[in-house]
Design a protein around this motif. Structure first.
Motif, PDB file in Angstrom:
ATOM      1  N   ALA A 184       0.807  -1.225   0.000  1.00 22.49           N
ATOM      2  CA  ALA A 184       0.000   0.000   0.000  1.00 22.49           C
ATOM      3  C   ALA A 184       0.840   1.275   0.000  1.00 22.49           C
ATOM      4  O   ALA A 184       0.322   2.355  -0.278  1.00 22.49           O
ATOM      5  N   PHE A 185       2.149   1.169   0.299  1.00 17.96           N
ATOM      6  CA  PHE A 185       3.008   2.348   0.163  1.00 17.96           C
ATOM      7  C   PHE A 185       3.489   2.540  -1.275  1.00 17.96           C
ATOM      8  O   PHE A 185       4.167   3.515  -1.571  1.00 17.96           O
ATOM      9  N   MET A 186       3.175   1.606  -2.156  1.00 17.06           N
ATOM     10  CA  MET A 186       3.209   1.811  -3.607  1.00 17.06           C
ATOM     11  C   MET A 186       4.590   2.133  -4.173  1.00 17.06           C
ATOM     12  O   MET A 186       4.753   3.052  -4.971  1.00 17.06           O
ATOM     13  N   SER A 187       5.596   1.348  -3.769  1.00 18.27           N
ATOM     14  CA  SER A 187       6.907   1.419  -4.406  1.00 18.27           C
ATOM     15  C   SER A 187       7.334   0.004  -4.777  1.00 18.27           C
ATOM     16  O   SER A 187       6.539  -0.934  -4.671  1.00 18.27           O
ATOM     17  N   THR A 227      24.231   0.877   3.356  1.00 19.46           N
ATOM     18  CA  THR A 227      23.591   1.358   2.127  1.00 19.46           C
ATOM     19  C   THR A 227      22.091   1.079   2.151  1.00 19.46           C
ATOM     20  O   THR A 227      21.666  -0.078   2.284  1.00 19.46           O
ATOM     21  N   PRO A 228      21.276   2.106   2.033  1.00 16.60           N
ATOM     22  CA  PRO A 228      19.822   1.914   2.051  1.00 16.60           C
ATOM     23  C   PRO A 228      19.303   1.526   0.662  1.00 16.60           C
ATOM     24  O   PRO A 228      20.053   1.586  -0.323  1.00 16.60           O
ATOM     25  N   PRO A 229      18.036   1.133   0.554  1.00 13.03           N
ATOM     26  CA  PRO A 229      17.443   0.820  -0.751  1.00 13.03           C
ATOM     27  C   PRO A 229      17.096   2.118  -1.481  1.00 13.03           C
ATOM     28  O   PRO A 229      15.946   2.570  -1.483  1.00 13.03           O
ATOM     29  N   ILE A 230      18.075   2.722  -2.111  1.00 14.63           N
ATOM     30  CA  ILE A 230      17.976   4.109  -2.591  1.00 14.63           C
ATOM     31  C   ILE A 230      16.854   4.299  -3.605  1.00 14.63           C
ATOM     32  O   ILE A 230      16.040   5.217  -3.492  1.00 14.63           O
ATOM     33  N   ASN A 231      16.793   3.426  -4.611  1.00 19.44           N
ATOM     34  CA  ASN A 231      15.766   3.625  -5.632  1.00 19.44           C
ATOM     35  C   ASN A 231      14.365   3.303  -5.130  1.00 19.44           C
ATOM     36  O   ASN A 231      13.375   3.840  -5.632  1.00 19.44           O
ATOM     37  N   VAL A 232      14.268   2.434  -4.124  1.00 17.94           N
ATOM     38  CA  VAL A 232      12.971   2.209  -3.482  1.00 17.94           C
ATOM     39  C   VAL A 232      12.504   3.497  -2.811  1.00 17.94           C
ATOM     40  O   VAL A 232      11.325   3.878  -2.888  1.00 17.94           O
ATOM     41  N   ILE A 233      13.434   4.171  -2.163  1.00 17.12           N
ATOM     42  CA  ILE A 233      13.118   5.430  -1.490  1.00 17.12           C
ATOM     43  C   ILE A 233      12.722   6.495  -2.508  1.00 17.12           C
ATOM     44  O   ILE A 233      11.826   7.316  -2.256  1.00 17.12           O
ATOM     45  N   MET A 234      13.338   6.469  -3.676  1.00 22.97           N
ATOM     46  CA  MET A 234      12.909   7.377  -4.751  1.00 22.97           C
ATOM     47  C   MET A 234      11.444   7.142  -5.109  1.00 22.97           C
ATOM     48  O   MET A 234      10.668   8.085  -5.298  1.00 22.97           O
ATOM     49  N   GLY A 235      11.069   5.864  -5.220  1.00 22.84           N
ATOM     50  CA  GLY A 235       9.672   5.549  -5.500  1.00 22.84           C
ATOM     51  C   GLY A 235       8.758   6.020  -4.393  1.00 22.84           C
ATOM     52  O   GLY A 235       7.653   6.535  -4.645  1.00 22.84           O
ATOM     53  N   LEU A 236       9.184   5.862  -3.155  1.00 25.62           N
ATOM     54  CA  LEU A 236       8.389   6.314  -2.009  1.00 25.62           C
ATOM     55  C   LEU A 236       8.235   7.830  -1.996  1.00 25.62           C
ATOM     56  O   LEU A 236       7.236   8.351  -1.486  1.00 25.62           O
ATOM     57  N   ASP A 237       9.211   8.536  -2.550  1.00 28.07           N
ATOM     58  CA  ASP A 237       9.100   9.991  -2.613  1.00 28.07           C
ATOM     59  C   ASP A 237       7.890  10.397  -3.455  1.00 28.07           C
ATOM     60  O   ASP A 237       7.126  11.297  -3.086  1.00 28.07           O
TER      61      ASP A 237
END
Length: 339
Positions: A184-187, A227-237
């Protein structure tokens, strides 16, 4: 192929465009800027502090358990389905003394029963539960009352809401909630997420990858220990912008409307009792699960089969992400042809 599954979900093109970028160096100001933005928005959506780290929903659950339960502590598990059992497996691996109270299929355990059972446990340290049981399409909407019960007994509440929040709302602060990025957070998959109202209470050393205190300390400087899941965080943005723009209440309502439309069209018997029917995932009994799933794939749609003992006897349909009413109508027509 379009995915009406419990997760990963059918992502909007805009989310995929956000993700399709060179990952930032995770010690750079560019990353700190987007990380700060995502943290602020997620905490606004849920109303609790958040930690984001590499992993899946399962790793989020394990991390929650290992940070908030110590070996030989008494924990009550509310079992309403397969993912409840997985939560129990995590607690057993932590060497918790597990007490289990179980509901009927499609139902949840009433709060008064939970309270009576809890009081019989001499030194109860935690209550563990699944908020949205993905295997059966059941939402335990007593989560707020169970938080009150836990607090009254000086125990903590541990909640698996991997397929729930923010589409299946919780209206008050909960001690700890584990979830993930790809429902439901859609990334995309790849981020474990924990919301917390109390700090970790583990008394022993944990593997660095799941030591939440390290993440809490580094979060002050908008950094992560590893190292965090960077591109996942981009999607969450992008997705958190979207959720806040339409409003959290409207986001939940949108999922409810799609689920209601699905249930009104499909002639099969739902697994969940009406009052506990999930906003995000619906499950239906059928004798033709394999045939339905195969025919839908030929027509460009993927749904899910059941889990555990019901693997061959139910189908599961998710309405999270880029799923519209035409998609729901199309799959309902196929399902109704066989049943």
């Amino acid at each position: 192929m379009k995915y009406l599954t419990p997760g990963p979900i059918q992502l909007p093109r805009e989310v995929l465009n956000y993700i399709n970028n060179q990952p930032y160096f995770h010690r750079s100001n560019e990353f700190k800027e987007i990380f700060s933005s995502v943290i602020e928005k997620m905490e606004k959506i849920i109303g609790e502090e958040v930690l984001i780290f590499p992993g899946t929903g399962t790793f989020s659950i394990d991390t929650m358990v290992y940070n908030y339960v110590n070996p030989n502590e008494d924990v009550l598990l509310i079992d309403i389905g397969e993912f409840s059992k997985r939560l129990g497996e995590s607690l057993i691996s932590r060497n918790a003394r597990l007490h289990i109270i179980k509901s009927e299929i499609g139902d949840v355990v009433a709060p008064d029963i939970v309270e009576d059972y809890s009081k019989k446990i001499n030194d109860l340290k935690a209550i563990a539960m699944v908020h949205n049981e993905t295997s059966l399409g059941v939402a335990n909407r007593y989560v707020e009352k169970i938080q009150d019960i836990a607090s009254s007994l000086n125990a903590i509440l541990l909640v698996d809401s991997v397929s729930g929040i923010p589409a299946e709302k919780i209206g008050k602060k909960i001690d700890v909630i584990a979830t993930a990025s790809h429902k439901a957070f859609m990334s995309i998959p790849g981020a474990s997420i924990i919301f917390y109202n109390i700090k970790p209470r583990n008394l022993d050393k944990l593997p660095p990858s799941m030591n939440l205190n390290k993440f809490i300390d580094m979060k002050k400087n908008l950094e992560t220990p590893y190292t965090p899941p960077i591109n996942v965080i981009m999607g969450l943005d992008y997705s958190t912008n979207y959720i806040l723009k339409i409003g959290v209440d409207n986001y939940a309502k949108m999922h409810r409307e799609k689920t209601d439309y699905l249930k009104n069209l499909v002639k099969l018997k739902p697994v969940a009792k009406e009052e506990f029917s999930s906003n995000t995932v619906s499950a239906f009994y059928t004798n033709n699960a394999k045939t339905i799933i195969e025919d839908l794939r030929r027509k460009g749609y993927t749904i899910a089969s059941g889990m555990g003992n019901l693997a061959k006897n139910i189908i599961r349909i998710g309405v999270m992400g880029d799923v519209n009413f035409d998609d729901i109508k199309n799959i309902a027509e196929v399902i109704n042809y066989y049943d």
